[in-house]
Design an enzyme around this catalytic site. Structure first.
Site, mmCIF file in Angstrom:
data_model
loop_
_atom_site.group_PDB
_atom_site.id
_atom_site.type_symbol
_atom_site.label_atom_id
_atom_site.label_comp_id
_atom_site.label_asym_id
_atom_site.label_seq_id
_atom_site.Cartn_x
_atom_site.Cartn_y
_atom_site.Cartn_z
ATOM 1 N N GLY A 151 1.620 -0.363 3.968
ATOM 2 C CA GLY A 151 1.304 -2.441 3.499
ATOM 3 C C GLY A 151 1.876 -3.032 4.300
ATOM 4 N N LYS A 152 0.995 -4.867 4.692
ATOM 5 C CA LYS A 152 1.661 -5.640 5.746
ATOM 6 C C LYS A 152 3.032 -5.793 4.782
ATOM 7 C CE LYS A 152 -2.039 -4.986 8.693
ATOM 8 N NZ LYS A 152 -1.963 -4.027 9.398
ATOM 9 N N GLY B 237 4.213 -4.179 14.197
ATOM 10 C CA GLY B 237 3.800 -5.945 14.103
ATOM 11 C C GLY B 237 4.423 -6.570 13.083
ATOM 12 N N ASP B 238 4.520 -5.267 11.990
ATOM 13 C CA ASP B 238 4.951 -6.171 10.583
ATOM 14 C C ASP B 238 7.051 -6.116 10.593
ATOM 15 O OD1 ASP B 238 2.496 -6.246 9.157
ATOM 16 O OD2 ASP B 238 2.806 -4.155 8.823
ATOM 17 N N GLY C 174 2.698 -5.166 22.394
ATOM 18 C CA GLY C 174 2.839 -3.832 22.691
ATOM 19 C C GLY C 174 4.110 -4.020 23.808
ATOM 20 N N ASN D 45 0.739 -1.138 -0.658
ATOM 21 C CA ASN D 45 0.305 0.292 0.024
ATOM 22 C C ASN D 45 1.369 1.259 0.385
ATOM 23 O OD1 ASN D 45 -2.013 -2.225 0.574
ATOM 24 N ND2 ASN D 45 -2.312 -1.833 2.486
ATOM 25 N N ASP E 173 5.612 6.543 17.066
ATOM 26 C CA ASP E 173 3.933 5.610 15.427
ATOM 27 C C ASP E 173 4.396 4.524 15.717
ATOM 28 O OD1 ASP E 173 3.162 5.400 13.242
ATOM 29 O OD2 ASP E 173 4.737 6.719 11.897
#
Ligand code: RIB
Length: 307
Positions: A40-41, A252-253, A223, A12, A247
């Site tokens: 984009g993941k 996670g990616d 987290g 993305n 940010d």
């Protein structure tokens, strides 16, 4: 061990507005900063794995528009193998609209566009790359049929398959049984299992339900609370390195990509989790998804001693 990672997933362009707080439904919140970042993941995980030291092949559907061309050019510059990126979708390439606030929280809406056109046959075309990989990685911003094909091929070849179940959706037993690793966050773990995950002790309980369905390792990212690794040997928590988050988009990616790179290189699971948790902690200290992914040397320089 083959250090190549094959990532099957989305790409993305992230349009990001930074506001003091996230808007509520129907509310307008003004902010000062706007930025366009690569996201984009799938693409984030491919870049994270490449920067963490892996050779990476990316399997995706990205149309030939301005954003799509820029994304593919960036992957090539990063040394990512783009031979299996399909470029014939008539839809625009994927776009994510993102709000981030001062606490580092975010809200994301995605127009999937050409990501929706990734088919099982496109993944099957990359079977030779999957067979040779040290780890295969997927997420859920592309059709489930493509993810399922990757998982069936990987498990058939005896290559570990890592699924980052984001955005969360129900997963069928056939797919779960092919997964060596699943990396949900708290919310995704709750959604996948229908169990509460608010308290620390809830995590291994929920993970157990997925492991009963054949998932090898559930590695829950929580987290600042750290990472919970649930396996045949029970549950083990890893502390998250303490940082000032600005940010969290792509954190996670970053974790999943760096984890795959470390495992493909032959690290033990606990070494790989410490490496990936350190990578994700660095990632949240910078703005943007792909621009924040740290390089292997930086990650190694920030690794805290194991306790
Ligand atoms: O995980 C973060 C990513 O989610 C963003 O880069 C955005 O594109 C969405 O896919």
């Amino acid at each position: 061990m083959n250090s190549r990672v094959v990532v099957v997933g989305s790409s993305n362009t992230d349009l990001v507005v930074r506001t003091a707080r996230l808007p509520a439904p129907g509310e307008t919140v003004t902010g000062r900063e706007f930025a366009v970042h690569a996201g984009g993941k799938g693409a984030n995980q491919a870049v994270a794995a490449a920067r963490a030291g892996a050779k990476v092949t990316f399997v995706a559907s990205i149309s030939r528009d301005e954003f799509g061309d820029a994304a593919v050019a960036r992957f090539e510059k990063a040394g990512i193998d783009t031979r299996w990126i399909v470029r014939d979708s008539a839809k625009p390439s994927g776009v994510a609209l993102i709000f981030t606030d001062r606490q580092g929280e975010n809200m994301i809406g995605v127009a999937l566009g050409s990501n929706e056109d990734l088919e099982a046959s496109h993944v099957a075309a990359a079977a030779a790359a999957i067979r040779e990989a040290g780890c295969v990685v997927a997420q859920l911003e592309v059709p489930l049929a493509a993810v399922r094909e990757a998982a069936l091929l990987a498990s058939g070849f005896g290559v570990p398959m890592l699924l980052n179940p984001a955005p969360a959706t129900r997963l069928d037993p056939e797919l779960l049984a092919c997964l060596a690793l699943l990396t949900p966050n708290r919310g995704e773990l709750a959604m996948l299992t229908g169990r509460p995950t608010r308290h620390r002790s809830d995590i291994p309980e929920a993970a157990r339900l997925l492991r009963q369905k054949g998932v090898g390792h559930v590695i829950a990212t929580c987290g600042a609370e750290g990472v919970c690794w649930c396996s045949d040997f029970g549950a083990r928590w890893f502390a998250a390195p303490r940082v000032e988050a600005v940010d969290t988009v792509g954190a996670g990616d970053c974790f999943s990509g760096a984890l795959a790179a470390a495992l493909a290189r032959g690290d033990s699971m606990s070494e790989a989790i410490r490496f990936a948790a350190t990578a994700a902690a660095i990632c949240v200290t910078r703005n943007g998804a792909q621009p924040s992914m740290p390089r292997r040397r930086e990650i190694l320089g920030r690794l805290e001693p194991a306790c």
